[in-house]
Write a protein that holds these residues in place. Structure first.
Motif, mmCIF file in Angstrom:
data_model
loop_
_atom_site.group_PDB
_atom_site.id
_atom_site.type_symbol
_atom_site.label_atom_id
_atom_site.label_comp_id
_atom_site.label_asym_id
_atom_site.label_seq_id
_atom_site.Cartn_x
_atom_site.Cartn_y
_atom_site.Cartn_z
ATOM 1 N N VAL B 100 0.888 -1.142 -0.010
ATOM 2 C CA VAL B 100 0.090 -0.214 0.040
ATOM 3 C C VAL B 100 0.832 0.922 0.168
ATOM 4 O O VAL B 100 0.434 2.388 -0.532
ATOM 5 N N ALA B 101 2.044 1.116 0.603
ATOM 6 C CA ALA B 101 2.960 2.404 0.640
ATOM 7 C C ALA B 101 3.355 2.684 -1.005
ATOM 8 O O ALA B 101 3.356 3.791 -1.191
ATOM 9 N N ALA B 102 3.528 1.594 -1.616
ATOM 10 C CA ALA B 102 4.025 1.898 -2.877
ATOM 11 C C ALA B 102 2.868 2.563 -3.905
ATOM 12 O O ALA B 102 2.875 3.514 -4.613
ATOM 13 N N VAL B 103 1.670 2.081 -3.610
ATOM 14 C CA VAL B 103 0.361 2.692 -4.050
ATOM 15 C C VAL B 103 0.176 4.202 -3.680
ATOM 16 O O VAL B 103 0.116 4.915 -4.695
ATOM 17 N N ALA B 104 0.543 4.436 -2.414
ATOM 18 C CA ALA B 104 0.466 5.920 -2.004
ATOM 19 C C ALA B 104 1.188 6.564 -2.489
ATOM 20 O O ALA B 104 1.108 7.945 -2.863
ATOM 21 N N LYS B 105 2.539 6.151 -2.744
ATOM 22 C CA LYS B 105 3.617 7.012 -3.295
ATOM 23 C C LYS B 105 3.003 7.249 -4.720
ATOM 24 O O LYS B 105 3.276 8.399 -5.269
ATOM 25 N N GLU B 106 2.747 6.325 -5.751
ATOM 26 C CA GLU B 106 2.322 6.452 -7.026
ATOM 27 C C GLU B 106 1.027 7.529 -6.946
ATOM 28 O O GLU B 106 0.978 8.382 -8.057
ATOM 29 N N LYS B 107 -0.148 7.173 -5.959
ATOM 30 C CA LYS B 107 -1.179 8.146 -6.423
ATOM 31 C C LYS B 107 -1.086 9.434 -5.588
ATOM 32 O O LYS B 107 -2.007 10.257 -5.507
ATOM 33 N N LYS B 108 0.063 9.695 -4.786
ATOM 34 C CA LYS B 108 0.291 10.910 -3.841
ATOM 35 C C LYS B 108 -0.970 11.324 -2.982
ATOM 36 O O LYS B 108 -1.772 12.194 -2.869
ATOM 37 N N ARG B 109 -1.107 10.062 -2.271
ATOM 38 C CA ARG B 109 -2.287 10.204 -1.294
ATOM 39 C C ARG B 109 -1.699 9.750 0.232
ATOM 40 O O ARG B 109 -0.735 8.856 0.186
ATOM 41 N N HIS B 110 -2.352 10.067 1.399
ATOM 42 C CA HIS B 110 -1.899 9.784 2.543
ATOM 43 C C HIS B 110 -2.029 8.437 3.065
ATOM 44 O O HIS B 110 -3.277 7.764 2.793
#
Lengths: 295, 390
Positions: B100-110
């Protein structure tokens, strides 16, 4: 002395532990094999009944102060009765349908029971004390074996042998075997096959409940304790030969040992080695090690 | 240009709602540690905040990641893409948290990680949008691990759960052991949700190591500790549980757990504030909160305060605010976020009470040592995070 780089003492220890696990596998697969043999139901709920047995022991201890020894009788009894109710009011309606429906129904029961217990009792589990008379350890020289685990092996052998004798050597067992082969003909001889089926299912899951009580002091009592086990037990029944009672018990013990060895030599494979054996057996002997070829 | 100006002036809150998603283990082996308790903690924070921020509703949603990294990542993607979720909290299970950290980084969400220890969150996977809040593998290793080495436990054998969490934990503690002149004798890796630890305990006994390090948590750790006691390993060897929760102590029972050392960021019985929170939590969930659930509450409050201070829920503005603000609440009196996303606060080394010392249900821990914030976490200079200026 080393065997493949492992000191033989460590190896003996692992074989011993394998036997303990195998004892559980044997009692569980025994019930599964009996149920499949007679009802042709793949009883996916077996692990859930195992878990129920452990919870019965835990709950009657907590609320009524009833100890381990009475629980060994009451656990299987309660679980067996629940099994009979389940067979009588749900499972029976599916006998005329494809066996897949029975599998779905029992699988659904697993989800309901496990989910229910998780909500009511939490996922962390509950401690269950070993009875005082079976505490302590025996030093076997190559390992320290808790008395309780030795007791488990003993009890499992007695239960498996007893079940085998009932099925092979008694009149009741003869009816059972007859009903397995030709239910219609057995019925024609005046034997009440539906009751036989109900009692068999009850007895099969009572064995699972019994194993649950046996396991309670070893594993802590928690809702998922059965689901991890049941998949392996299925593999064992397949390897032993579906419906073969003796085969299931022997295979259970044997695979416990193989699993123990895997834990020493390549621990990461310990959770898959049983399935590897299953795949091999299915390739070379599709009816299982002790199974008979069926038409 | 005109459209941009108009939207920036009128809608500071995306979709007119601040939506917080709790991505937790709702049904599996970690569901007592995260699960319903995590959801309730976040809901309590939303309610205590007043139910709205900047005049817009605060909405809490939750989902079960089933302890599967792919399921967790897919849910996070769905929430960010179409669910209007602004923050994902809890994230028990290191495998899921990493994905999920990888997804957050890509989507720029917290995201805020409270239920996982993997060091990747503040190292190779770091981003301005990820905060590792409650604890991590380094802080656990430097709490329990270091204390045990200092008490003379020089040789270690690990019983390690075979996925990101256990392996990361083993790595961190091994470093501490070696740095203090100790030796790692070996490790046995077991699958997640193992019920029978006897053969692993036998291997640990055969290793003759002084310390058996238990690099697992929840039911695995409980079963490992029970098996070690059953096979008499505790006669000649000592146990070091690297991540033990208040629920694990509860499941083990004090007779089996007494004397164990554990590192936790928070305990319900620390002061009046923690007791007040615990009491309210208990009324809703039926058990005491653990450190991750307390952190779920605290971090949700922190995020909402940052949104309020920033005047918007735009991720970059909120991220900037969160890295400027200081947290002082029932979870910590002095907490700040570093450039790598590590939330830094005091950690505590606890010892499990004896049955005689315990006066009430859930009265389980006594303080052994406070690990000051600056020592509790990986030094910023060692972080592999690209956001850290070197």
């Amino acid at each position: 002395m080393d065997i493949f780089g492992i000191p033989h003492q460590a190896l003996l220890g692992q074989v011993m532990l394998g036997l303990v696990n195998g004892a559980f596998y044997a009692v569980l697969s025994l019930g599964l094999a009996i149920i499949f043999g007679l009802l042709r139901i793949v009883n996916f709920a077996h692990g859930a009944f195992f878990m129920l047995g452990a919870f019965v022991a835990f709950l009657i201890g907590r609320y009524f102060g009833i100890g381990y020894w009475p629980a060994m009788i009451m656990g299987p009894l309660v679980v067996g009765l629940l099994g009979i109710l389940f067979e009588r009011f749900a499972l029976r309606r599916l006998y005329k349908l494809d066996p897949l429906y029975g599998l779905f129904l029992t699988f659904g029961l697993v989800l309901v029971l496990e989910g229910g217990f998780r909500v009511a009792m939490g996922s962390s589990g509950h401690p269950f004390a070993t009875p005082d008379s079976l505490r302590g350890v025996v030093n076997l020289g190559f390992m320290v074996l808790p008395v309780y685990r030795a007791f488990v092996i003993l009890v499992a052998v007695v239960v498996c042998a007893g079940t085998w004798i009932i099925i092979e050597k008694t009149r009741m067992g003869a009816y059972l075997r007859a009903a397995t082969e030709r239910p219609d003909l057995t019925q024609a001889f005046g034997i009440n096959v539906p009751i036989l089926l109900t009692l068999t299912y009850g007895a099969g899951v009572a064995l699972a409940g019994f194993a649950g009580v046996l396991a309670a002091p070893i594993q802590h009592v928690n809702p998922s304790m059965g689901s991890d086990l049941v998949i392996i037990v299925f593999a064992i029944v397949v390897i032993g030969g579906l419906g073969s009672v003796l085969g299931s018990a022997l295979t259970g013990l044997g695979l416990g040992v193989i699993e123990g060895l895997a834990k020493v030599y390549y621990s990461e494979a310990s959770s898959t080695v049983v399935f590897l054996v299953m795949a091999l057996v299915l390739l070379l002997r599709p009816s299982g090690l002790f199974g008979r070829e069926e038409n | 240009m005109l459209a941009f100006g108009a939207s920036a002036a009128s809608a500071q809150i995306s979709n007119d709602v601040v939506r917080i998603g709790v991505l937790a283990d709702m049904s599996g082996i970690y569901s007592d540690l995260s699960g319903k308790g995590a959801v309730e903690a976040v809901k309590m924070a939303a309610e205590d905040f007043g139910g709205t921020v900047l005049g817009k509703k605060i909405d809490v949603v939750f989902a079960d990641h089933l302890n599967k990294a792919d399921v967790g990542a897919a849910k996070a993607r769905e929430w960010f893409d179409t669910g209007g979720v602004d923050l994902i909290n809890d994230l028990a299970n290191s495998g899921v948290a990493r994905a999920v950290a990888a997804v957050a980084k890509e989507k720029k969400r917290h995201i805020v990680v409270n239920g996982a220890s993997n060091m990747g969150i503040t190292n190779e996977l770091c981003s301005p949008y990820a905060i590792h809040y409650a604890y991590d593998a380094y802080s656990l290793a430097h709490g329990t691990g270091k204390a045990v080495v200092e008490q003379g436990g020089k040789t270690w054998f690990f019983l390690t759960v075979d996925f990101a969490f256990g392996i990361g934990q083993e790595e961190q503690v091994s470093k501490v052991v070696r740095a203090n002149g100790g030796r790692v004798a070996g490790a046995a890796r077991h699958p997640l949700a193992t019920t029978d630890f006897s053969s692993y305990v036998l291997q640990a006994q055969a290793s003759k190591a002084e310390i058996i390090g238990i690099a697992s948590t929840g039911a695995d750790a409980v079963n490992a500790i029970r098996a070690a006691a059953e096979f008499g390993a505790t006669k000649n060897q000592k146990l070091a549980a690297l991540l033990l929760w208040i629920e694990d102590v509860h499941a083990l029972g004090l007779p089996a757990a007494q004397g164990l050392l554990l590192t936790n960021a928070w305990y319900w019985d620390m002061n009046d504030e923690t007791r007040a929170f615990a009491k309210r939590f208990f009324e809703r969930v039926g058990k005491m909160p653990n450190m991750a659930q307390a952190a779920d509450y605290s971090s949700t409050m922190f995020y909402l305060n940052a949104v309020k201070a920033a005047g918007t829920d735009e991720p970059d503005a909120v991220s900037k605010k969160m890295r400027e603000m200081t947290v002082s609440d029932m979870f910590t009196k002095q907490g700040t976020v570093r450039a790598d996303g590590r939330f830094v606060h005091d950690m505590y080394l606890w010892q499990v009470k004896t049955p005689a010392e315990s006066k009430a249900p859930w009265d389980y821990l006594k303080l052994a040592a406070t690990i000051p914030a600056e020592q509790a976490f990986q030094p910023l200079s060692d972080s592999k995070c690209e956001l850290v200026k070197k």
